[in-house]
Write a protein that holds these residues in place. Structure first.
Motif, short mmCIF file in Angstrom:
data_model
loop_
_atom_site.label_atom_id
_atom_site.label_comp_id
_atom_site.label_asym_id
_atom_site.label_seq_id
_atom_site.Cartn_x
_atom_site.Cartn_y
_atom_site.Cartn_z
N SER A 135 0.86 -1.18 0.00
CA SER A 135 0.00 0.00 0.00
C SER A 135 0.90 1.24 0.00
N GLU A 136 0.39 2.36 -0.45
CA GLU A 136 1.19 3.58 -0.54
C GLU A 136 1.73 4.01 0.81
N ALA A 137 0.94 3.81 1.87
CA ALA A 137 1.35 4.29 3.19
C ALA A 137 2.52 3.50 3.76
N GLU A 138 2.84 2.35 3.19
CA GLU A 138 3.89 1.50 3.74
C GLU A 138 5.26 1.77 3.14
N ARG A 139 5.33 2.68 2.18
CA ARG A 139 6.59 3.02 1.56
C ARG A 139 6.81 4.52 1.60
N ILE A 140 8.00 4.96 1.20
CA ILE A 140 8.35 6.38 1.20
C ILE A 140 8.03 6.98 -0.16
N ARG A 141 7.36 8.12 -0.12
CA ARG A 141 7.07 8.84 -1.37
C ARG A 141 7.99 10.06 -1.45
N PRO A 142 8.91 10.11 -2.42
CA PRO A 142 9.78 11.28 -2.56
C PRO A 142 9.16 12.35 -3.44
N VAL A 143 9.29 13.60 -3.01
CA VAL A 143 8.80 14.74 -3.77
C VAL A 143 9.85 15.84 -3.65
N GLY B 151 6.59 9.21 4.67
CA GLY B 151 6.59 7.79 4.99
C GLY B 151 5.83 7.50 6.27
N GLY B 152 6.16 6.37 6.89
CA GLY B 152 5.53 5.94 8.12
C GLY B 152 6.56 5.42 9.10
N ARG B 153 6.08 4.94 10.24
CA ARG B 153 6.98 4.55 11.33
C ARG B 153 7.97 3.48 10.92
N ASP B 154 7.49 2.35 10.44
CA ASP B 154 8.38 1.21 10.20
C ASP B 154 9.33 1.46 9.04
N VAL B 155 8.86 2.11 7.98
CA VAL B 155 9.74 2.34 6.84
C VAL B 155 10.79 3.39 7.17
N LEU C 176 27.47 2.69 0.05
CA LEU C 176 27.29 1.68 1.09
C LEU C 176 25.84 1.28 1.33
N ALA C 177 24.89 2.10 0.96
CA ALA C 177 23.50 1.80 1.26
C ALA C 177 22.61 2.52 0.26
N SER C 178 21.30 2.31 0.39
CA SER C 178 20.37 2.92 -0.56
C SER C 178 18.99 3.03 0.07
N LEU C 179 18.28 4.09 -0.30
CA LEU C 179 16.88 4.24 0.09
C LEU C 179 15.93 3.80 -1.01
N THR C 180 16.47 3.43 -2.16
CA THR C 180 15.62 3.05 -3.29
C THR C 180 14.64 1.92 -2.96
N PRO C 181 15.06 0.86 -2.23
CA PRO C 181 14.09 -0.22 -1.94
C PRO C 181 12.91 0.22 -1.08
N TYR C 182 13.00 1.38 -0.47
CA TYR C 182 11.93 1.84 0.42
C TYR C 182 10.97 2.81 -0.26
N PHE C 183 11.25 3.15 -1.52
CA PHE C 183 10.41 4.09 -2.24
C PHE C 183 9.16 3.41 -2.79
N ASP C 184 8.17 4.24 -3.11
CA ASP C 184 6.95 3.77 -3.77
C ASP C 184 7.29 2.98 -5.02
N GLN C 185 6.48 1.98 -5.32
CA GLN C 185 6.69 1.21 -6.55
C GLN C 185 6.51 2.08 -7.78
N CYS C 186 5.74 3.15 -7.65
CA CYS C 186 5.52 4.01 -8.80
C CYS C 186 6.72 4.91 -9.07
N THR C 187 7.62 5.09 -8.06
CA THR C 187 8.78 5.93 -8.27
C THR C 187 10.08 5.14 -8.24
N ALA C 188 10.07 3.94 -7.62
CA ALA C 188 11.29 3.14 -7.56
C ALA C 188 11.32 2.15 -8.71
N GLY C 189 12.34 1.30 -8.71
CA GLY C 189 12.43 0.30 -9.76
C GLY C 189 13.46 0.66 -10.81
N PRO C 190 13.58 -0.17 -11.84
CA PRO C 190 14.63 0.04 -12.84
C PRO C 190 14.48 1.35 -13.59
#
Length: 246
Positions: free
Chosen positions: A146-154, A164-168, A197-211
């Motif tokens: 769901s959208e609320a479970e990931r980070i939306r970058p703007v 985002g939310g607490r867990d993410v 060393l790390a990345s925030l990409t896996p935590y982004f929305d599926q509509c903004t993350a990915g290849p």
């Protein structure tokens, strides 16, 4: 962990916003807009990455607080493309911030109240583990988030907003802890080279993350003068006790 900060409470109409900034600027940490060529790079020294880990953890458990990290005036990194931006962390569930309203709020952040931000690393790690376990289950089952479970970058007004939310946010805090902890041990750190060393990409929305989506990676770089930088020493090994004299 404790981080010195300052608190602001500007009003817009009938709404009072609580905004928290780090007391001292993160001079050797910077981030460029991830919407430049769809790739962003946040790079900092041990102090900056450690404080960002704490600020993400604080934001995770502060639903009605905006965490503002000014980074536009940090020391520039020649290898980071795009435009340097500030960082704002906000909860998606509250809906208390519109990026278009941010410039007027930012202009009112003049005199803040001293504040000490305290974080609980164990609680943060526990919530991050919950989020990562859920990600593994969803990946196996090929279920969408769901959208609320990931980070939306703007990005707006030279500011990168991460909603985002607490867990993410806890999971993202662990990424910064990883970069801060492992960065000084990189082979070329003493020569001033950066290390991814790390990345925030896996935590982004599926509509903004990915290849073909937006990426935001995290790197470490020791700040000059480099002759003062020393990576953490390995733990000293104990010598076995000597045998008693006869």
């Amino acid at each position: 962990m404790r981080v010195k900060a300052r608190e602001f409470r500007p009003r817009t109409g009938t709404v009072t916003h609580r905004i928290v900034q780090p007391w001292e600027p993160l001079r050797h940490t910077t981030v460029n807009s991830p919407f430049h060529d769809r790739w962003g790079y946040l790079v900092g020294d041990h102090d900056g990455l450690s404080r960002l880990a704490a600020l993400f953890s604080f934001a995770a458990f502060s639903r009605h607080t905006l965490v503002h990290v000014p980074l536009r005036t940090s020391l520039p990194r020649a290898f980071a493309p795009g435009t340097p931006v500030d960082l704002v962390l906000a909860h998606r569930a509250t809906g208390g911030l519109r990026p278009s309203a941010w410039p007027s709020l930012r202009a009112r952040l003049r005199a803040g109240t001293p504040l000490t931000v305290r974080t609980d690393e164990r609680r943060t790690a526990d919530r991050a583990a919950v989020w990562n376990a859920a990600r593994e289950r969803r990946d196996r089952q090929r279920r969408r988030w769901s959208e609320a479970e990931r980070i939306r970058p703007v990005v707006h007004a030279r500011t990168l907003f991460l909603f985002g939310g607490r867990d993410v946010f806890c999971a993202a805090a662990e990424e910064f802890s990883t970069a801060a902890g492992h960065g000084p041990h990189q082979r070329r750190a003493l020569q001033g080279h950066d290390a991814l060393l790390a990345s925030l990409t896996p935590y982004f929305d599926q509509c903004t993350a990915g290849p073909d989506g937006t990426e935001l990676d995290i790197g470490f770089q020791a700040h000059p003068p480099l002759h003062r930088f020393r990576p953490p020493a390995p733990p000293a090994s104990r010598r076995p006790p000597r045998a008693a004299s006869p």
